[in-house]
Enzyme design. Structure first.
Site, PDB file in Angstrom:
ATOM      1  N   HIS A  15       0.887  -1.345  -0.197  1.00  0.00           N
ATOM      2  CA  HIS A  15      -0.131   0.115  -0.010  1.00  0.00           C
ATOM      3  C   HIS A  15       0.977   1.005   0.010  1.00  0.00           C
ATOM      4  CE1 HIS A  15      -2.608   2.947   1.918  1.00  0.00           C
ATOM      5  NE2 HIS A  15      -3.880   2.314   1.431  1.00  0.00           N
ATOM      6  N   ASP A  36       3.127  -4.503   8.136  1.00  0.00           N
ATOM      7  CA  ASP A  36       1.746  -3.974   7.962  1.00  0.00           C
ATOM      8  C   ASP A  36       0.585  -4.761   7.865  1.00  0.00           C
ATOM      9  OD1 ASP A  36      -0.402  -2.549   6.945  1.00  0.00           O
ATOM     10  OD2 ASP A  36       0.360  -1.795   5.161  1.00  0.00           O
ATOM     11  N   GLN A  89      -4.602  -5.002   6.932  1.00  0.00           N
ATOM     12  CA  GLN A  89      -5.627  -6.219   6.294  1.00  0.00           C
ATOM     13  C   GLN A  89      -5.623  -7.513   6.940  1.00  0.00           C
ATOM     14  OE1 GLN A  89      -8.002  -4.943   4.362  1.00  0.00           O
ATOM     15  NE2 GLN A  89      -7.235  -3.053   3.630  1.00  0.00           N
ATOM     16  N   LYS A 107     -10.515  -0.751  10.304  1.00  0.00           N
ATOM     17  CA  LYS A 107     -10.622  -1.995   9.485  1.00  0.00           C
ATOM     18  C   LYS A 107     -10.915  -3.079  10.256  1.00  0.00           C
ATOM     19  CE  LYS A 107      -7.488  -0.108   6.254  1.00  0.00           C
ATOM     20  NZ  LYS A 107      -8.085   0.510   5.013  1.00  0.00           N
ATOM     21  N   CYS A 128      -4.985   2.620  -3.734  1.00  0.00           N
ATOM     22  CA  CYS A 128      -3.749   3.087  -2.683  1.00  0.00           C
ATOM     23  C   CYS A 128      -2.286   2.050  -3.224  1.00  0.00           C
ATOM     24  CB  CYS A 128      -3.901   3.501  -1.625  1.00  0.00           C
ATOM     25  SG  CYS A 128      -4.970   4.681  -1.189  1.00  0.00           S
TER      26      CYS A 128
HETATM   27  N1  PMP Z   1      -1.942  -0.840   4.392  1.00  0.00           N
HETATM   28  C1  PMP Z   1      -2.713  -1.498   4.042  1.00  0.00           C
HETATM   29  C2  PMP Z   1      -2.476  -2.792   3.527  1.00  0.00           C
HETATM   30  C3  PMP Z   1      -4.035  -0.897   4.019  1.00  0.00           C
HETATM   31  O1  PMP Z   1      -4.896  -1.733   3.040  1.00  0.00           O
HETATM   32  C4  PMP Z   1      -4.312   0.389   4.177  1.00  0.00           C
HETATM   33  C5  PMP Z   1      -5.502   1.029   4.195  1.00  0.00           C
HETATM   34  N2  PMP Z   1      -6.323   0.880   2.930  1.00  0.00           N
HETATM   35  C6  PMP Z   1      -3.294   1.016   4.988  1.00  0.00           C
HETATM   36  C7  PMP Z   1      -1.879   0.408   4.960  1.00  0.00           C
HETATM   37  C8  PMP Z   1      -3.432   2.467   5.600  1.00  0.00           C
HETATM   38  O2  PMP Z   1      -4.334   2.325   6.570  1.00  0.00           O
HETATM   39  P1  PMP Z   1      -5.019   3.973   7.238  1.00  0.00           P
HETATM   40  O3  PMP Z   1      -5.392   4.400   6.026  1.00  0.00           O
HETATM   41  O4  PMP Z   1      -6.004   3.091   7.961  1.00  0.00           O
HETATM   42  O5  PMP Z   1      -3.768   4.187   7.843  1.00  0.00           O
END
Ligand code: PMP
Length: 415
Positions: A132, A209, A212, A235, A373
């Site tokens: 991401h 990270d 997910q 999430k 993203c």
């Molecule tokens: N890493 C991953 C794999 C994600 O899916 C996301 C959110 N789509 C993020 C980081 C960022 O998370 P947040 O916007 O809640 O900070």
């Protein structure tokens, strides 16, 4: 046979679960809502909504500062939530749990504090090609600031990390490995245990990270043996604006503060400031108190369902959805890793994902379209975007049927 294989979808009472989520019971464009955008954010159970409501109605006060009853109540609820987080990820100490705004802030914290204070020009941060943007851009900012280098391990056509390449890229200059546990765009579950093992044999720390992963898989930071783990509250059925950075105490201890301000200090004079103990050293300013309390309620909710039951149920749902979507001519699934979490990302021949998403929305079906993203993932598959249905434990096979019929309608419209 492991526990997951012995569990059946019927172990989860999905009708009862759905009653706990008021947001699921509404019509959109005159059709019953089919919410399949859980990788972007999840719906919230009543337990979370009530925890937020209770805080603002009866316990509203700042934490750690007051001696009065309300402040004591707020502080207790806030710190109790930290204990819930500790159990949820099987950390050994509360002081290793830092409340942040979300995964993005957690990674930025590690980049700004850990990496900037220890790394030098030429040091390498090794990520994967399915990250991401939150796990790419902080490292690019660091490169601009101190001259570190971003190194990217490739993924295969099915969206799996090419482990031999990863191992080859782990070199004498690698200063940190930072990888997703689960890909948001493809659903790939990464071999994190193996990634950590390979990195640690070379003395390289690992940040995972878990944005997910936390909603779908049991997370055990001690078993994973990683050094940092990040996830977002929203999430995992909790509020937005709250998340967690877990770090090994010995690393956090040696890291400089990320931000300066109230609560992160022990004493301040104009000549010198000394810093507070962990985790407060990293929690400058008034935190998202209600958010942390709501996150605690969310994790309690998931734990009561049983995360292994959730994983088993979602596996069945994913297998069902994969089969159904694969049978649709002109649909190509993007992300077909053998270990996958509940994501169905796809493209339709000759139809732009935004058009597909818009038509599905008219049928009450909420999916995400775009690059998620993760633009480099789209570039890897040579596509501008996908349509992504992402599942949660409150979704049903009937909803996946509705998705499949919706897709067929899209194809008819654009034929
Ligand atoms: N890493 C991953 C794999 C994600 O899916 C996301 C959110 N789509 C993020 C980081 C960022 O998370 P947040 O916007 O809640 O900070």
């Amino acid at each position: 046979m492991n526990t997951l294989e012995t569990l059946k979808s019927t172990d989860l009472d999905v009708s009862a679960i759905r009653r706990d989520f008021p947001g699921l019971h509404q019509s959109v464009h005159g059709k019953p809502l089919v919410y399949l955008d859980n990788a972007a954010t999840t719906q919230k159970p009543t337990a979370v909504i009530e925890a937020l409501d209770r805080f603002y109605r009866t316990d509203c006060s700042n934490v750690h500062r007051g001696v009065h009853e309300l402040s004591e109540r707020a502080t207790k609820a806030f710190e109790d939530a930290r204990v819930v987080v500790k159990h949820f990820i099987n950390a050994s100490r509360e002081r290793e749990i830092v409340f942040v705004r979300g995964t993005t802030e957690a990674i930025n914290l590690v980049a700004s504090s850990y990496a900037r204070s220890r790394m030098k020009a030429g040091d390498e941060i090794l990520i994967s090609a399915l990250e991401h943007h939150s796990n790419i851009v902080p490292w690019q900012l660091l490169s601009e600031q101190i001259g570190t280098r971003l190194v990217v391990a490739p993924i295969s056509d099915s969206g799996e990390l090419v482990l031999e390449e990863f191992e080859r890229l782990l070199g004498p200059k690698t200063a940190l490995v930072s990888m997703a546990h689960v890909s948001n765009a493809l659903g790939t579950v990464m071999p994190v245990r193996e990634i950590v093992r390979l990195a640690h044999t070379r003395g390289v720390p690992v940040l995972i990270d878990g944005a997910q992963a936390a909603p779908h898989l049991a997370v055990d930071v001690r078993e994973l043996d990683c050094d940092f783990y990040a996830f977002s509250g929203h999430k995992v059925f909790g509020p937005t604006g709250i998340g967690v950075l877990w770090g090994r105490a010995d690393l956090l201890e040696r890291m400089p503060p990320y931000q300066g301000g109230g609560d992160m200090i022990r004493s301040v004079t104009f000549e010198k400031t000394t810093y507070n103990d962990l985790p407060y050293k990293f929690e400058a300013g008034t935190p998202h108190i209600a958010g942390a309390i709501g996150l605690g309620a969310a994790l309690d909710y998931v734990s009561q369902l049983g995360i292994d039951r959730v994983t088993a149920y979602e596996r069945e749902l994913l297998a069902y959805g994969t089969e159904l979507l694969r049978a649709i001519p002109g649909l190509r699934l993007i992300g077909t890793a053998s270990e996958k979490s509940a994501v169905l990302s796809f493209v339709l021949d000759g139809i732009h994902p935004h058009d597909a998403g818009t038509v599905l929305d008219r049928s009450g079906i909420a999916v995400r379209t775009g690059h998620h993203c993760a633009q480099p993932v789209m570039a890897r598959f040579d596509i501008p975007a996908t349509t992504r249905a992402s599942l949660a434990f409150y979704n049903t096979k009937e909803e996946i049927d509705a998705l499949a019929s919706g897709i067929r309608r899209v194809q008819e419209l654009f034929r």
